[in-house]
Design a protein around this motif. Structure first.
Motif, PDB file in Angstrom:
ATOM      1  N   ASN A  39       1.031  -0.852   0.134  1.00  0.00           N
ATOM      2  CA  ASN A  39       0.183  -0.143  -0.197  1.00  0.00           C
ATOM      3  C   ASN A  39       0.480   1.022  -0.087  1.00  0.00           C
ATOM      4  OD1 ASN A  39      -2.410  -1.824   2.097  1.00  0.00           O
ATOM      5  ND2 ASN A  39      -2.668  -1.104   0.424  1.00  0.00           N
ATOM      6  N   GLY A  40       0.339   1.887  -0.707  1.00  0.00           N
ATOM      7  CA  GLY A  40       1.528   2.955  -1.167  1.00  0.00           C
ATOM      8  C   GLY A  40       2.389   3.148  -2.199  1.00  0.00           C
ATOM      9  N   GLY A  42       3.009   2.971  -5.023  1.00  0.00           N
ATOM     10  CA  GLY A  42       3.075   3.994  -5.970  1.00  0.00           C
ATOM     11  C   GLY A  42       2.100   4.023  -7.406  1.00  0.00           C
ATOM     12  N   LYS A  43       0.986   2.202  -7.103  1.00  0.00           N
ATOM     13  CA  LYS A  43       0.767   1.522  -8.207  1.00  0.00           C
ATOM     14  C   LYS A  43      -0.192   2.349  -8.660  1.00  0.00           C
ATOM     15  CE  LYS A  43      -0.525  -1.595  -5.656  1.00  0.00           C
ATOM     16  NZ  LYS A  43       0.367  -0.940  -4.310  1.00  0.00           N
ATOM     17  N   THR A  44      -0.570   3.629  -8.455  1.00  0.00           N
ATOM     18  CA  THR A  44      -1.963   4.010  -8.707  1.00  0.00           C
ATOM     19  C   THR A  44      -1.709   5.274  -9.360  1.00  0.00           C
ATOM     20  OG1 THR A  44      -3.801   3.539  -7.435  1.00  0.00           O
ATOM     21  CG2 THR A  44      -4.185   4.940  -8.095  1.00  0.00           C
ATOM     22  N   THR A  45      -0.703   5.821  -8.876  1.00  0.00           N
ATOM     23  CA  THR A  45      -0.152   6.971  -9.309  1.00  0.00           C
ATOM     24  C   THR A  45       0.979   6.705 -11.114  1.00  0.00           C
ATOM     25  OG1 THR A  45       0.685   7.928  -7.140  1.00  0.00           O
ATOM     26  CG2 THR A  45       1.388   8.825  -8.513  1.00  0.00           C
ATOM     27  N   GLN A 193      -3.227  -6.720  -5.525  1.00  0.00           N
ATOM     28  CA  GLN A 193      -3.176  -7.329  -4.206  1.00  0.00           C
ATOM     29  C   GLN A 193      -3.001  -8.967  -3.756  1.00  0.00           C
ATOM     30  OE1 GLN A 193      -1.878  -4.673  -1.635  1.00  0.00           O
ATOM     31  NE2 GLN A 193      -2.923  -2.766  -3.181  1.00  0.00           N
TER      32      GLN A 193
HETATM   33  N1  LIG Z   1      -3.443  13.211  -4.917  1.00  0.00           N
HETATM   34  C1  LIG Z   1      -2.808  12.744  -3.862  1.00  0.00           C
HETATM   35  N2  LIG Z   1      -2.202  14.072  -2.769  1.00  0.00           N
HETATM   36  C2  LIG Z   1      -1.167  13.916  -1.552  1.00  0.00           C
HETATM   37  N3  LIG Z   1      -0.755  13.176  -1.881  1.00  0.00           N
HETATM   38  C3  LIG Z   1      -1.040  11.505  -2.852  1.00  0.00           C
HETATM   39  C4  LIG Z   1      -2.018  11.339  -3.706  1.00  0.00           C
HETATM   40  N4  LIG Z   1      -1.956  10.514  -4.389  1.00  0.00           N
HETATM   41  C5  LIG Z   1      -1.348   9.268  -3.877  1.00  0.00           C
HETATM   42  N5  LIG Z   1      -0.452  10.511  -3.207  1.00  0.00           N
HETATM   43  C6  LIG Z   1       0.446   9.119  -1.765  1.00  0.00           C
HETATM   44  O1  LIG Z   1       1.465   8.751  -2.709  1.00  0.00           O
HETATM   45  C7  LIG Z   1       2.064   7.738  -2.746  1.00  0.00           C
HETATM   46  C8  LIG Z   1       1.939   6.517  -3.860  1.00  0.00           C
HETATM   47  O2  LIG Z   1       0.542   6.545  -3.023  1.00  0.00           O
HETATM   48  P1  LIG Z   1      -0.521   5.209  -4.846  1.00  0.00           P
HETATM   49  O3  LIG Z   1      -2.003   5.933  -4.449  1.00  0.00           O
HETATM   50  O4  LIG Z   1       0.107   5.734  -5.448  1.00  0.00           O
HETATM   51  O5  LIG Z   1      -0.237   4.246  -3.848  1.00  0.00           O
HETATM   52  P2  LIG Z   1      -0.733   2.208  -4.244  1.00  0.00           P
HETATM   53  O6  LIG Z   1       0.595   1.463  -4.411  1.00  0.00           O
HETATM   54  O7  LIG Z   1      -1.429   2.332  -5.395  1.00  0.00           O
HETATM   55  O8  LIG Z   1      -1.150   1.968  -2.673  1.00  0.00           O
HETATM   56  P3  LIG Z   1      -2.344   1.368  -2.926  1.00  0.00           P
HETATM   57  O9  LIG Z   1      -1.985  -0.854  -2.603  1.00  0.00           O
HETATM   58  O10 LIG Z   1      -3.191   1.346  -1.519  1.00  0.00           O
HETATM   59  O11 LIG Z   1      -3.875   1.383  -3.560  1.00  0.00           O
HETATM   60  C9  LIG Z   1       1.089   7.361  -1.197  1.00  0.00           C
HETATM   61  O12 LIG Z   1       2.300   7.798   0.009  1.00  0.00           O
HETATM   62  C10 LIG Z   1       0.253   8.535  -1.248  1.00  0.00           C
HETATM   63  O13 LIG Z   1      -0.463   8.838   0.482  1.00  0.00           O
END
Ligand SMILES: Nc1ncnc2c1ncn2[C@@H]1O[C@H](COP(=O)(O)OP(=O)(O)OP(=O)(O)O)[C@@H](O)[C@H]1O
Ligand SMILES: [Mg+2]
Length: 326
Positions: A39-40, A42-45, A193
């Motif tokens: 989690n967190g 950076g995948k969704t980003t 996941q």
């Molecule tokens: N719009 C935003 N504003 C501030 N921080 C953000 C934003 N989007 C993502 N983050 C931060 O960037 C980091 C990566 O987030 P991301 O959503 O890409 O993770 P993830 O791998 O998709 O996690 P998950 O498995 O929980 O979906 C995290 O620390 C998140 O809090």
């Protein structure tokens, strides 16, 4: 030639958070990349950057050969994304939603109708097809959203945790749909996941943590890195541990470990089932009685824990530092 999804040095920060810290990706056409990470990570980003929803601070990305930063509109026409683009209209029925998407993509009314019917069937929504989407359960909405993303088969698809919240049967069905899509030439980037899902669907896997790629390769390559296969054996009598250890050492190719309390001897091997048969014969010849023996391979879960477990320690270290300065 860059692949159907290509990224170079992607950096994205949100305030103090570095969500992407120099990510490179290259996904060959017609293959599935599984993007894994805690989690967190950076995948969704990464998915949002590649699908033009947000701009990176640095780096370059091409999707279907089109520059994401220079021609975002063209990119949007070449991709499908489940979760965000395919906005489901709550007041339309499931069937109407899917037909609308088809017509949006310039399908004939007849084709759109046929495609909607087919997808409703495949996603187990046929019974609820003529009810407004607002009456759907969470899992049904999710399936409708996925179906909407699949009305047309774009050359490149992105799916961010497509099966989260789906029951095993619906997950299995989505896997089949995905496999057909990829057999038809679609390139897919998928986050999940469920490591079993990546194992099942992905040609290549990329593990990210703290916005960085920490490992990549096929599922088998990553598993081999984590230690390869091993024989695990439980002897019936504690007194036989030492002689079993002798046998296992002779066949193994690394240091054997012993768990006294469970009478278990573990040794890394190569040679698979054939070797296992030889081990059993030798134990039998020596009169060593066994309760259990098996060839075990690391799962992708083992890989993930060994990779990100290491990184989690670093995160703890940071936490302590922060504590010390406050
Ligand atoms: N719009 C935003 N504003 C501030 N921080 C953000 C934003 N989007 C993502 N983050 C931060 O960037 C980091 C990566 O987030 P991301 O959503 O890409 O993770 P993830 O791998 O998709 O996690 P998950 O498995 O929980 O979906 C995290 O620390 C998140 O809090
Ligand atoms: Mg996410």
């Amino acid at each position: 030639m860059p692949g159907a999804i290509y990224a170079e040095g992607l950096v994205k920060t949100f305030g103090d958070v570095t969500a992407l810290d120099g990510v490179d990706l290259d996904v060959p056409e017609g293959t599935v990349l599984g993007l894994l990470g805690p989690n967190g990570a950076g995948k969704t980003t990464a998915v949002r950057v590649l699908t033009t929803l947000i701009k990176p601070d640095r780096g370059r990305a091409l999707v279907a050969g089109i520059d994401v930063l220079k021609k975002p509109n063209e990119v949007r026409h070449s991709i499908g994304l489940s979760g965000q683009f395919a906005a489901v209209d709550e007041y339309l029925t499931g069937r109407e939603n899917l037909r609308m998407v088809g017509q949006l993509y310039q399908m004939s009314a007849r084709d759109a109708k046929a495609r909607a019917g087919e997808l409703l069937e495949r996603f187990n929504l046929a019974d609820a097809a003529d009810r407004p989407a607002k009456t759907y359960s969470g899992g049904m909405r999710r399936r409708l959203d996925l179906a909407a993303a699949l009305v047309v088969s774009p050359p490149v698809m992105f799916m961010d945790e497509p099966t989260t919240g789906l029951d095993p049967r619906n997950r299995q069905q989505l896997w089949e749909v995905i496999q057909e899509l990829v057999a038809g030439g679609t390139t897919l980037l998928l986050t999940t996941q469920y490591l079993e899902e990546a194992d099942h669907l992905a040609h290549d896997i990329c593990v990210i943590d703290h916005g960085r790629v920490i490992a990549r390769g096929t599922s088998d390559q990553l598993k081999a890195r984590t230690g390869g296969e091993r024989v695990e054996l439980v002897v019936h009598e504690r007194e036989h541990i030492a002689s079993a250890l002798d046998v296992m050492r002779a066949f193994g190719k690394g240091e054997a470990t012993v768990e006294q309390h469970t009478r278990k001897v573990i040794v890394p091997v190569s040679g698979g089932a054939k070797l296992l048969a030889e081990v059993i014969r030798e134990l039998d010849t020596r009169g060593i009685e066994i309760d259990d023996i098996g060839l075990r391979r690391p799962t992708l879960d083992d890989v993930f824990i060994s990779l990100t477990g290491h990184v989690a320690e670093a995160a703890d270290g940071n936490g302590e530092q922060e504590g010390a300065t406050s």
